[in-house]
Design a protein around this motif. Structure first.
Motif, PDB file in Angstrom:
ATOM      1  N   UNK A  98      33.324  38.219  40.937  1.00 27.03           N
ATOM      2  CA  UNK A  98      32.547  39.402  40.134  1.00 27.03           C
ATOM      3  C   UNK A  98      31.341  39.953  40.992  1.00 27.03           C
ATOM      4  N   UNK A  99      30.863  39.411  41.724  1.00 28.21           N
ATOM      5  CA  UNK A  99      29.609  39.956  42.504  1.00 28.21           C
ATOM      6  C   UNK A  99      30.395  40.940  43.471  1.00 28.21           C
ATOM      7  N   UNK A 100      31.102  40.628  44.200  1.00 33.61           N
ATOM      8  CA  UNK A 100      31.999  41.353  45.139  1.00 33.61           C
ATOM      9  C   UNK A 100      32.555  42.491  44.681  1.00 33.61           C
ATOM     10  N   UNK A 101      33.233  42.406  43.478  1.00 32.96           N
ATOM     11  CA  UNK A 101      33.777  43.501  42.815  1.00 32.96           C
ATOM     12  C   UNK A 101      32.500  44.742  42.252  1.00 32.96           C
ATOM     13  N   UNK A 102      31.594  44.205  41.962  1.00 29.06           N
ATOM     14  CA  UNK A 102      30.601  44.982  41.302  1.00 29.06           C
ATOM     15  C   UNK A 102      29.578  45.268  42.084  1.00 29.06           C
ATOM     16  N   UNK A 103      29.498  45.156  43.569  1.00 32.60           N
ATOM     17  CA  UNK A 103      28.422  45.354  44.393  1.00 32.60           C
ATOM     18  C   UNK A 103      28.868  46.607  45.293  1.00 32.60           C
ATOM     19  N   UNK A 104      28.182  47.767  45.176  1.00 30.44           N
ATOM     20  CA  UNK A 104      28.809  48.884  46.081  1.00 30.44           C
ATOM     21  C   UNK A 104      28.875  48.643  47.540  1.00 30.44           C
ATOM     22  N   UNK A 105      27.697  47.802  48.279  1.00 26.94           N
ATOM     23  CA  UNK A 105      27.874  47.342  49.448  1.00 26.94           C
ATOM     24  C   UNK A 105      29.036  46.507  49.768  1.00 26.94           C
ATOM     25  N   UNK A 106      29.300  45.346  48.867  1.00 31.03           N
ATOM     26  CA  UNK A 106      30.428  44.829  49.204  1.00 31.03           C
ATOM     27  C   UNK A 106      31.760  45.116  48.817  1.00 31.03           C
ATOM     28  N   UNK A 107      31.677  46.330  48.165  1.00 30.90           N
ATOM     29  CA  UNK A 107      33.143  46.952  47.514  1.00 30.90           C
ATOM     30  C   UNK A 107      33.579  48.026  48.492  1.00 30.90           C
ATOM     31  N   UNK A 108      32.828  48.078  49.769  1.00 34.97           N
ATOM     32  CA  UNK A 108      33.194  49.274  50.912  1.00 34.97           C
ATOM     33  C   UNK A 108      34.604  49.020  51.385  1.00 34.97           C
ATOM     34  N   UNK A 109      35.162  48.006  51.298  1.00 28.72           N
ATOM     35  CA  UNK A 109      36.437  47.748  51.674  1.00 28.72           C
ATOM     36  C   UNK A 109      36.466  46.755  53.087  1.00 28.72           C
ATOM     37  N   UNK A 110      35.469  46.577  53.628  1.00 27.06           N
ATOM     38  CA  UNK A 110      35.517  45.960  54.834  1.00 27.06           C
ATOM     39  C   UNK A 110      35.070  44.648  54.957  1.00 27.06           C
ATOM     40  N   UNK A 111      34.852  43.998  53.670  1.00 29.47           N
ATOM     41  CA  UNK A 111      34.697  42.513  53.495  1.00 29.47           C
ATOM     42  C   UNK A 111      35.330  42.127  52.230  1.00 29.47           C
ATOM     43  N   UNK A 112      35.927  40.676  52.389  1.00 27.88           N
ATOM     44  CA  UNK A 112      36.401  40.377  51.196  1.00 27.88           C
ATOM     45  C   UNK A 112      36.478  38.832  51.035  1.00 27.88           C
ATOM     46  N   UNK A 113      36.913  38.246  50.234  1.00 24.22           N
ATOM     47  CA  UNK A 113      37.103  36.754  49.721  1.00 24.22           C
ATOM     48  C   UNK A 113      38.511  36.418  49.770  1.00 24.22           C
ATOM     49  N   UNK A 114      38.727  35.274  50.348  1.00 23.78           N
ATOM     50  CA  UNK A 114      39.955  34.367  50.286  1.00 23.78           C
ATOM     51  C   UNK A 114      39.607  33.404  49.123  1.00 23.78           C
ATOM     52  N   UNK A 115      40.015  33.870  47.910  1.00 22.23           N
ATOM     53  CA  UNK A 115      39.594  32.888  46.460  1.00 22.23           C
ATOM     54  C   UNK A 115      40.397  31.704  46.680  1.00 22.23           C
ATOM     55  N   UNK A 116      39.630  30.672  46.126  1.00 26.43           N
ATOM     56  CA  UNK A 116      40.245  29.440  45.878  1.00 26.43           C
ATOM     57  C   UNK A 116      40.765  29.657  44.179  1.00 26.43           C
ATOM     58  N   UNK A 117      42.026  29.642  44.129  1.00 23.37           N
ATOM     59  CA  UNK A 117      42.412  29.812  42.631  1.00 23.37           C
ATOM     60  C   UNK A 117      42.617  28.847  41.836  1.00 23.37           C
ATOM     61  N   UNK A 118      42.906  27.466  42.574  1.00 19.46           N
ATOM     62  CA  UNK A 118      43.203  26.506  41.707  1.00 19.46           C
ATOM     63  C   UNK A 118      42.816  25.115  42.411  1.00 19.46           C
ATOM     64  N   UNK A 119      42.315  24.103  41.906  1.00 19.54           N
ATOM     65  CA  UNK A 119      42.070  22.858  42.453  1.00 19.54           C
ATOM     66  C   UNK A 119      42.495  21.675  41.381  1.00 19.54           C
ATOM     67  N   UNK A 120      42.535  20.443  42.207  1.00 20.40           N
ATOM     68  CA  UNK A 120      43.235  19.182  41.410  1.00 20.40           C
ATOM     69  C   UNK A 120      42.302  18.156  42.132  1.00 20.40           C
ATOM     70  N   UNK A 121      41.819  17.284  41.585  1.00 22.24           N
ATOM     71  CA  UNK A 121      41.354  15.954  41.959  1.00 22.24           C
ATOM     72  C   UNK A 121      41.855  14.591  41.030  1.00 22.24           C
ATOM     73  N   UNK A 122      41.669  13.619  41.789  1.00 25.05           N
ATOM     74  CA  UNK A 122      42.275  12.432  41.041  1.00 25.05           C
ATOM     75  C   UNK A 122      41.065  11.551  41.162  1.00 25.05           C
ATOM     76  N   UNK A 123      40.699  10.868  40.087  1.00 25.73           N
ATOM     77  CA  UNK A 123      39.641   9.725  40.057  1.00 25.73           C
ATOM     78  C   UNK A 123      39.998   8.459  39.963  1.00 25.73           C
ATOM     79  N   UNK A 124      40.011   7.744  41.154  1.00 27.04           N
ATOM     80  CA  UNK A 124      40.527   6.427  40.847  1.00 27.04           C
ATOM     81  C   UNK A 124      39.316   5.420  40.212  1.00 27.04           C
TER      82      UNK A 124
END
Length: 843
Positions: A533-559
């Motif tokens: 959301x920050x990157x999409x709504x910020x004019x400086x970050x939305x210029x097209x020369x920077x982006x994120x490789x998002x972590x879309x899902x995670x899973x963990x196990x609690x022993x």
């Protein structure tokens, strides 16, 4: 391919020879074509594909092979039989580089692969001898494995050639699946059974000594020690643990009975570049071989090594040396070749990932990976270019849970990553296991696991969970993944647009056990959604020369067992995983991918990849750097000024997108674990609150100075200067101008920018190696990283006063421009010595 007709020997030979009886020589097309013509023109040699050829055609085909740099042809000979004058040719051996053959792109190639074709001699007088084919095959394999650079031998016989499959199996080959190979000028298309023989498999099949550590040789070991010793002296001097003194036109450091002399150049930020070949060690006044571990032992008191940490650190040093020996042998591509690529963006991305030789630029012991054995190293270290299948586990939902980005459901994720058929097989195995445990199959979730982690940790340390049925081992997935420089993150080579997978790996490397917190996994998607959301709504970050490789899902196990053992138990971080977006599906045709760490890669000839990209781009060096700083440096400063948001932007966490070697975009990864919001000014959603860090205002600027300037740009600037690409002054001027331009176009953040004081005369020197020397089991308390830092005075800021206007000087970018770095003058040494004494007195 391999052809094995019935072997018949002259009457003088009544017993099959041993593999050691054979010798090999180069095949000469001019004199040997007639012999080979007789071998290939038989029905038994039909799989060779040359029936019906003439002698001139055979000669022409092999003259073409003889002229190839990637294909070599040999004759296997036996000593002359009784009454004969010349050794007797008995087989033809072809070996080739698979990446330059029809196999390219059709199997999971890795460093050290060699392809092989073997043709055994045609009919003669006498009786066929059992065992001859195996002896000839063993001789051929032994010859190829005699080259330490060869780690695996790959064959692709016709799938219908059952006789050779049996022989392959006897010598250690394992089938790797059927592949379709196109026809060539002299060979028909075929369905082949790809088979692979490793050094270990060949040794087991023939009772030979195993040679997983064949890269360890006296010459490479000396080179590795010189390299690491030069780095150790340079980085420990940078952190003011050592203070070299002038000596005989060079420099010297000593303690007790040990003295080290060397030549060096000193650059901005007190960055020492030591010539490894100039290193001379003496012990008690007598010459000694350069030895990085002996150096650590000699300087242990100076380095402040606690007794409890010393043995582990020495082991990490030795492991780093061993990996450097491997890299010397296998990282053979030049910087220019890596920069140019092959036109296959994904393959080139992973080729570069495996070609890098240095590891983290600041840390001396940066390739420890304690826990991996010799075979584990070959299978899992990123520099081997290995491709492996991840293991999958089903975990009961009472102890495991998923979290995903909004709108993404787990079933869709698994369908996309595994495919419907494989997912159905896994579900069936869960149902089968539940028939014995009595648990409900619907209550299980799927977790990808590092294969080393399953074998060495989970199947043992989590044995109770396996026995109770709360963990079900499902087996290997179908896709092959390549370990990245961060070692526990995997890139999908079978389907590159599928996601990266990051897993727990309980090996010790650079001061941390590389676990993955199940508790942290719970909030990972929420943090990524907030960043998006920050990157999409910020004019400086939305210029097209920077982006994120998002972590879309995670899973963990609690022993439950280890959860009760306390919050710091490393066993609580043994079973978790996350999925991160791949850059492969988001680049345009003609664009390249490269981890930013690769800019610092230096090939065996001393050429850097950064310089190769600048030369290839055709841009002036300052123009290239301006685009790089605008995509890398400026957005990071903006995030800090506008959102109090700090990334961990070291080379492994940044992916460059390039067009014709020009950086056009920077992609940041490893977000949820390594981003932080500094202070309490920025409001955060409750589920994101854990990334807030209490950091004194005075330390905020170190996000730029330590993580970017000192830990990355400090190394890049001298590389470009040394090759005459860009002087250091012009490099830092360009960086400063990018920052000033940013300030000018963003008056709303000018006050926050000015508060960082990025053009101050100096900044605090934060020491990374000192952290590892203090505690190489855990460098920092991750809950209070700021409180554990170690400082050693200040460094002169190369950005100070730069960028306001262009300094006079020669134009940059010409390959003939001499490097500006010169050896440090003896009269400059006193400044460094005083600073070192001050740093020691201040702790």
């Amino acid at each position: 391919m391999i052809f094995t007709p019935a072997i018949v020997l002259p009457p003088a030979r009544r017993t099959a020879p041993a593999a050691t009886d054979f010798t090999l020589r180069r095949f000469d097309p001019g004199t040997d074509a007639a012999l080979l013509h007789g071998w290939v023109n038989t029905e038994r040699a039909r799989y060779w594909g040359m029936i019906g050829t003439t002698v001139p055609e055979v000669r022409a085909a092999y003259e073409q092979l003889d002229g190839s740099a990637h294909h070599h042809v040999l004759l296997g000979l036996l000593p002359a039989p009784r009454g004969a004058a010349e050794p007797e040719p008995m087989f033809l051996l072809e070996h080739y580089a698979p990446e330059h053959s029809a196999l390219a792109g059709r199997y999971a190639h890795r460093h050290g692969d060699t392809g092989m074709h073997l043709l055994l001699a045609g009919p003669g007088d006498g009786k066929a001898l059992p065992g001859f084919s195996a002896a000839a095959m063993e001789a051929a394999l032994a010859h190829l494995f005699a080259d330490p650079a060869v780690l695996r031998i790959v064959v692709e016989p016709d799938a219908a050639n059952t006789a050779v499959h049996s022989l392959n199996s006897r010598l250690g080959f394992r089938p790797a699946g059927r592949i379709e190979l196109p026809g060539g000028d002299d060979t028909p298309a075929k369905t082949a059974l790809l088979s692979i023989c490793t050094r270990a498999d060949f040794a087991a099949a023939t009772a030979r000594p195993a040679s997983a550590a064949v890269h360890l040789s006296p010459g490479r070991w000396e080179n590795a020690n010189r390299h690491l010793l030069a780095k150790a002296i340079a980085e420990f001097t940078h952190e003011r643990l050592l203070a070299p003194v002038p000596a005989d036109g060079g420099w010297s450091v000593g303690t007790g009975t040990h003295t080290y002399r060397f030549s060096a150049t000193v650059h901005a930020l007190e960055h020492w570049v030591i010539d490894p070949d100039s290193l001379e060690a003496t012990v008690n006044g007598e010459p000694a071989a350069p030895d990085a571990a002996a150096f650590v032992l000699a300087f242990r008191d100076t380095l402040g090594m606690p007794d409890a940490q010393l043995p582990v650190y020495l082991e990490e040093i030795t492991s780093t040396l061993a990996s450097h020996c491997y890299k010397q042998l296998h990282s053979t591509a030049s910087a220019a070749e890596l920069a140019a690529g092959t036109g296959d963006a994904v393959a080139d991305f992973q080729r570069t990932e495996a070609a890098m030789t240095e590891g983290h630029p600041c840390f001396v012991a940066n390739n420890g990976r304690l826990g991996l054995g010799a075979t584990g190293y070959l299978d899992h270290a990123p520099e081997t270019g290995a491709a492996l299948a991840l293991q999958w586990i089903a975990a009961h939902g009472s102890r495991a849970s998923y979290s995903t980005l909004p709108g993404l459901d787990v079933e869709t994720l698994l369908q996309d990553e595994l495919g419907a058929r494989q997912l159905a097989r896994f579900r069936a195995r869960i149902a089968e296991a539940c028939a014995a445990s009595g648990l409900d199959p619907e209550d299980f979730v799927l977790i990808p696991v590092h294969p080393w982690q399953w074998e060495h940790k989970l199947s043992v340390g989590f044995a109770g969970d396996v026995a109770s049925g709360h963990l079900v081992h499902l087996g290997a997935g179908a896709d092959l993944y390549q370990p990245q420089q961060s070692i526990r993150t995997f890139f999908n080579r079978s389907a590159p647009t599928r996601h990266y997978v990051k897993t727990a790996l309980s090996v010790l490397n650079m001061g941390f056990m590389r676990g993955l917190s199940a508790a942290y996994m719970e909030g990972t998607p929420a943090i990524n959604a907030w960043l998006t959301g920050i990157f999409a709504n910020d004019a400086e970050l939305a210029r097209g020369n920077v982006g994120l490789l998002r972590e879309i899902a995670a899973v963990g196990y609690a022993n439950p067992l280890y959860e009760a053992a306390g919050p710091d138990a490393p066993q609580r971080k043994m079973l978790a995983a996350l999925w991160r977006e791949s850059p492969a599906g988001s680049i345009a045709p003609g664009q390249q991918l490269a981890t930013m760490a690769s800019l610092l890669h230096v090939d065996s000839a001393g050429a850097s990849l950064a310089a190769a990209h600048i030369r290839r781009s055709g841009l002036a060096a300052t123009d290239w750097l301006a685009r790089y700083f605008d995509a890398y440096l400026v957005p990071l400063v903006h995030c800090l000024c506008r959102y109090d948001l700090a990334f961990m932007p070291h080379g492994e966490n940044v992916i460059l997108v390039l067009e014709d070697s020009v950086p056009v975009k920077v992609l940041h990864k490893d977000l949820a674990e390594e981003v932080a919001v500094l202070g309490d000014r920025q409001p955060l959603p409750p589920q994101v609150e854990r990334i807030r860090a209490a950091v004194p205002d005075a330390e905020r600027r170190l996000v730029v100075f330590t993580d970017i300037v000192d830990c990355f740009l400090r190394f890049l600037a001298p590389l470009l200067a040394r090759e005459g690409i860009c002087s250091e002054d012009r490099f830092w001027d360009t960086a400063a101008r990018s920052l000033r331009d940013y300030r000018d176009r963003h008056p709303e953040t000018a006050a926050a920018f000015d508060a960082l004081d990025l053009f101050a005369a100096d900044f605090e020197l934060s020491c990374l190696n000192r952290l590892q020397l203090r505690n190489n089991a855990q460098m920092l308390d991750l809950t209070d990283q700021s409180g554990g830092l170690i400082y050693a005075g200040t460094l002169a800021n190369p950005l100070a006063g730069a960028g306001a206007e262009t300094r006079p000087g020669p134009p940059s970018g010409g390959p003939g421009q001499p490097p500006p770095s010169v050896p440090l003058r003896p009269d400059d040494a006193q400044t460094l010595l005083c600073a070192c004494r001050l740093a020691r007195s201040n702790g």
